[in-house]
Design a protein around this motif. Sequence first.
Motif, short mmCIF file in Angstrom:
data_model
loop_
_atom_site.label_atom_id
_atom_site.label_comp_id
_atom_site.label_asym_id
_atom_site.label_seq_id
_atom_site.Cartn_x
_atom_site.Cartn_y
_atom_site.Cartn_z
N MET A 1 0.83 -1.19 0.00
CA MET A 1 0.00 0.00 0.00
C MET A 1 0.87 1.25 0.00
SD MET A 1 -3.09 -1.12 2.60
CE MET A 1 -3.86 0.45 2.61
N ARG A 2 0.44 2.23 -0.74
CA ARG A 2 1.16 3.50 -0.84
C ARG A 2 0.74 4.42 0.31
NH1 ARG A 2 4.03 4.52 -5.76
NH2 ARG A 2 4.01 2.59 -6.90
N THR A 3 1.67 5.27 0.72
CA THR A 3 1.43 6.19 1.83
C THR A 3 1.41 7.62 1.33
OG1 THR A 3 2.52 4.69 3.37
CG2 THR A 3 2.29 6.97 4.07
N ILE A 4 0.42 8.38 1.80
CA ILE A 4 0.30 9.79 1.47
C ILE A 4 0.34 10.60 2.75
CG2 ILE A 4 -1.20 11.59 0.51
CD1 ILE A 4 -2.36 9.41 -1.35
N PHE A 5 1.20 11.62 2.79
CA PHE A 5 1.21 12.59 3.88
C PHE A 5 0.49 13.83 3.35
CE2 PHE A 5 5.22 11.33 6.51
CZ PHE A 5 4.64 10.11 6.80
N MET A 6 -0.58 14.22 4.04
CA MET A 6 -1.39 15.34 3.61
C MET A 6 -1.35 16.44 4.67
SD MET A 6 -5.50 15.44 2.77
CE MET A 6 -5.83 14.24 4.03
N VAL A 7 -1.14 17.68 4.21
CA VAL A 7 -1.20 18.85 5.09
C VAL A 7 -2.33 19.73 4.58
CG1 VAL A 7 0.05 20.76 6.14
CG2 VAL A 7 1.30 18.70 5.45
N GLU A 8 -3.41 19.78 5.35
CA GLU A 8 -4.63 20.52 4.98
C GLU A 8 -5.26 21.04 6.27
OE1 GLU A 8 -7.47 22.44 3.75
OE2 GLU A 8 -6.64 21.38 2.03
N ASP A 9 -5.44 22.35 6.36
CA ASP A 9 -5.97 22.91 7.60
C ASP A 9 -7.49 22.85 7.70
OD1 ASP A 9 -5.96 24.90 5.51
OD2 ASP A 9 -6.44 26.40 7.02
N ASP A 10 -8.18 22.73 6.58
CA ASP A 10 -9.64 22.64 6.62
C ASP A 10 -10.02 21.22 7.03
OD1 ASP A 10 -12.36 22.00 5.62
OD2 ASP A 10 -12.28 24.06 4.83
N GLN A 11 -10.59 21.10 8.23
CA GLN A 11 -10.88 19.78 8.79
C GLN A 11 -11.84 18.98 7.91
OE1 GLN A 11 -12.15 19.78 12.87
NE2 GLN A 11 -12.54 17.59 12.89
N ALA A 12 -12.84 19.62 7.35
CA ALA A 12 -13.80 18.89 6.51
C ALA A 12 -13.12 18.32 5.26
CB ALA A 12 -14.95 19.81 6.11
N ILE A 13 -12.31 19.13 4.60
CA ILE A 13 -11.59 18.65 3.41
C ILE A 13 -10.64 17.53 3.80
CG2 ILE A 13 -9.90 19.26 1.63
CD1 ILE A 13 -11.18 22.06 1.57
N ARG A 14 -9.92 17.73 4.89
CA ARG A 14 -8.96 16.73 5.36
C ARG A 14 -9.66 15.40 5.63
NH1 ARG A 14 -6.94 19.61 9.26
NH2 ARG A 14 -7.98 18.57 10.99
N GLU A 15 -10.78 15.43 6.33
CA GLU A 15 -11.49 14.19 6.67
C GLU A 15 -12.06 13.51 5.43
OE1 GLU A 15 -14.34 15.20 9.69
OE2 GLU A 15 -12.80 15.47 11.22
N ILE A 16 -12.64 14.28 4.53
CA ILE A 16 -13.20 13.69 3.30
C ILE A 16 -12.09 13.04 2.48
CG2 ILE A 16 -14.20 14.28 1.04
CD1 ILE A 16 -15.92 16.37 2.60
N LEU A 17 -10.97 13.75 2.31
CA LEU A 17 -9.86 13.18 1.54
C LEU A 17 -9.29 11.94 2.23
CD1 LEU A 17 -7.95 16.31 0.21
CD2 LEU A 17 -9.27 14.64 -1.10
N GLU A 18 -9.17 11.98 3.54
CA GLU A 18 -8.67 10.81 4.27
C GLU A 18 -9.56 9.60 4.03
OE1 GLU A 18 -7.13 10.47 8.47
OE2 GLU A 18 -7.47 12.62 8.35
N ILE A 19 -10.86 9.78 4.24
CA ILE A 19 -11.80 8.67 4.06
C ILE A 19 -11.75 8.15 2.63
CG2 ILE A 19 -14.27 8.09 3.99
CD1 ILE A 19 -14.57 10.11 6.39
N PHE A 20 -11.77 9.06 1.67
CA PHE A 20 -11.74 8.66 0.27
C PHE A 20 -10.46 7.92 -0.08
CE2 PHE A 20 -10.66 9.62 -4.19
CZ PHE A 20 -11.70 8.94 -4.80
N LEU A 21 -9.31 8.47 0.31
CA LEU A 21 -8.03 7.84 -0.05
C LEU A 21 -7.83 6.51 0.67
CD1 LEU A 21 -5.83 11.06 -0.21
CD2 LEU A 21 -6.60 9.64 -2.14
#
Length: 123
Positions: A1-21
Amino acid sequence: MRTIFMVEDDQAIREILEIFLISENYIVKSFGTVREFLSRDLSINPDLYLLDVMLPDGSGIELCEQIKNDDLQVHIPVMIMSAHAQLYQMSNCCAPDDFVTKPFDIDNLLLRIKKVIGEDSLI
């Protein structure tokens, strides 16, 4: 599995992207601030950095510069996300591997992630 480190201050965007990815079989470690990102476990290198430009305590562009100037990380792709900055504004300071304007289509983002990390042949 590939790993992504994401830096995003908007909690809603961060959570949606996390769940999706995560649903797309990526391991995702997310950070809401530059400070959180800089205090990460440096022994772990991701397959991709996904960085927002405007952060409450710094800039994704500055983080991109740090990554691209680090001999141990220069090979790791960086994608920049922004609703404000344009790619031409970064050309002199950071050379991201891709740039995504917000708002973005999440399926298009996934295709671009796969292309940047070399999984586009799997599409």
